[in-house]
Design an enzyme around this catalytic site. Structure first.
Site, PDB file in Angstrom:
ATOM      1  N   HIS A 118       0.810  -1.233   0.000  1.00  0.00           N
ATOM      2  CA  HIS A 118       0.000   0.000   0.000  1.00  0.00           C
ATOM      3  C   HIS A 118       0.839   1.278   0.000  1.00  0.00           C
ATOM      4  CE1 HIS A 118      -3.430  -2.451   0.231  1.00  0.00           C
ATOM      5  NE2 HIS A 118      -3.614  -2.505   1.529  1.00  0.00           N
ATOM      6  N   HIS A 193      -9.687   2.219   0.931  1.00  0.00           N
ATOM      7  CA  HIS A 193      -9.530   1.104   1.864  1.00  0.00           C
ATOM      8  C   HIS A 193     -10.504   1.172   3.037  1.00  0.00           C
ATOM      9  CE1 HIS A 193      -7.537  -2.219   3.875  1.00  0.00           C
ATOM     10  NE2 HIS A 193      -6.612  -2.273   2.939  1.00  0.00           N
ATOM     11  N   GLU A 330     -11.792  -3.426  -2.430  1.00  0.00           N
ATOM     12  CA  GLU A 330     -10.779  -2.499  -2.941  1.00  0.00           C
ATOM     13  C   GLU A 330     -10.647  -2.681  -4.453  1.00  0.00           C
ATOM     14  OE1 GLU A 330      -7.124  -2.968  -0.412  1.00  0.00           O
ATOM     15  OE2 GLU A 330      -8.466  -4.411   0.575  1.00  0.00           O
TER      16      GLU A 330
END
Length: 365
Positions: A118, A193, A330
């Site tokens: 991420h 997220h 996501e």
């Protein structure tokens, strides 16, 4: 508090702006609330562009927050599993924190075992986003967040100018529009997220939700949660969500892929990618009647069942977030795409524009 109001004969949409707090680095953080008078409220903070609340009605007319949230800015600054955040530059995992681009090797932070996850140690979830523009009409309210990621920030090449626009419509849908340009060839994979629990009660697991994902294939992973390079059929497996399935019924603990991830933490290969923006998934909670539909133009969607929530983070209303307290949808490109040339490309070059849209639409049935 500053408020912008838009009214037609039936609807009122507002944006409220207020001070949320100051970071440990003495940076101001704003709270922006997008609101419709008859039933949906979305709160977003400029720290990480995080959605801190989405309040929607249930079939009894009760308004509850349906995304996992933290009580204050200090908790968001501390270690947490990306609650509500804009994720970038690269959502999901990159194997060994390395990739090659045009013959050049780039080294990233290994913040998830040996993987980069991420965006690295300080991804887009931990920066302050500027609010450039607020738009309004009789049918929507919209806010635009901007951030410039400097060349080689977290190891990624190019000065990346990024804009994320949140738009609340009077049909109870929330659009997330991601846009980016670069001055050097780079890789980009942005996503949102938020952890959802449509019951509105975060002490309860999401295993009673019914999920549908329009995907014939998924991306299997190794024991480090890195794709093995295949796109596997969902036929005759717990990964077949082409018809709506209760999550508890799909969590087959004998399935090797589910054992590896402690649940679902996989990317589904969404059908209809060539069509662009389309409906790809739904989640339904029968007791409250809440239905969430997801629409996107992306090729994949990571369905994550909160496998690593461990009881260390407090629920603001009492209790702690435990395993399966929330799930994520996501929308994105596939994990580790920079190292998997057979996957759709995440490459962005100067002169081109990265632009992708995802919508979360809420209703009661």
């Amino acid at each position: 508090m500053k408020s912008i109001v838009n009214e037609d004969l039936q609807k009122i949409l507002t944006i409220n702006r207020s001070h949320y707090g100051r970071t440990s680095f003495n940076e101001d953080v704003e709270l922006l609330q997008l609101k419709k008078n008859d039933g949906i409220e979305v709160n977003i903070i400029t720290y990480g562009g995080r959605i801190t609340s989405i309040k929607t009605l249930d079939k009894k007319g009760d308004l509850d927050n349906v995304v996992l949230t933290l009580a204050n800015l200090e908790l968001y600054e501390n270690e947490n599993p990306f609650f509500g955040a804009i994720v970038g530059r690269y959502g999901n995992r990159i194997a060994n924190g390395k990739f090659k681009l045009d013959g050049e090797k780039y080294i990233l932070a290994q913040n998830n075992g040996t993987n980069s996850l991420h965006g690295g140690e300080k991804g887009f979830d931990k920066v302050i986003w500027d609010v450039e523009e607020v738009k309004e009409s009789s049918t929507f309210v919209s806010l635009k967040l901007n951030y410039v990621s400097k060349d080689m920030e977290e190891g990624f090449p190019g000065n990346l100018k990024t804009t994320v626009t949140y738009t609340l419509h009077n049909n109870n849908s929330l659009d997330v529009l991601y846009e980016a340009t670069t001055d050097k060839t780079t890789v980009v994979n942005l996503t949102q997220h938020s952890y959802f629990n449509l019951s509105g009660d975060f002490t309860k697991a999401i295993t009673d939700h019914e999920v549908k994902i329009n995907a014939d294939r998924f991306v299997p992973v190794n024991n480090l949660l890195i794709p093995n390079g295949e796109l596997q059929s969902v036929d005759n497996s717990p990964f077949d969500f082409r018809s709506s399935i209760r999550v508890s019924n799909a969590l087959d603990n004998h399935n090797e892929q589910i054992k590896i991830a402690r649940g679902f933490d996989h990317c589904w290969v969404l059908n209809g990618a060539a069509k662009g923006y389309r409906s790809v998934a739904t989640a339904y909670h029968s007791l409250t009647g809440r239905l969430m539909e997801v629409l996107t133009d992306q090729p994949g969607m990571q369905f994550y069942t909160g496998n690593f929530l461990d009881g260390t983070l407090p629920i603001p209303t009492g209790g702690v977030y435990k395993k399966r307290s929330g799930f994520c949808f996501e929308t994105q490109h596939f994990p580790d795409s920079p190292n998997q040339p057979q996957f759709p490309s995440t490459r962005l070059v100067p002169g081109e524009k990265y632009a992708t849209k995802t919508t979360f639409k809420f209703s009661v049935v």
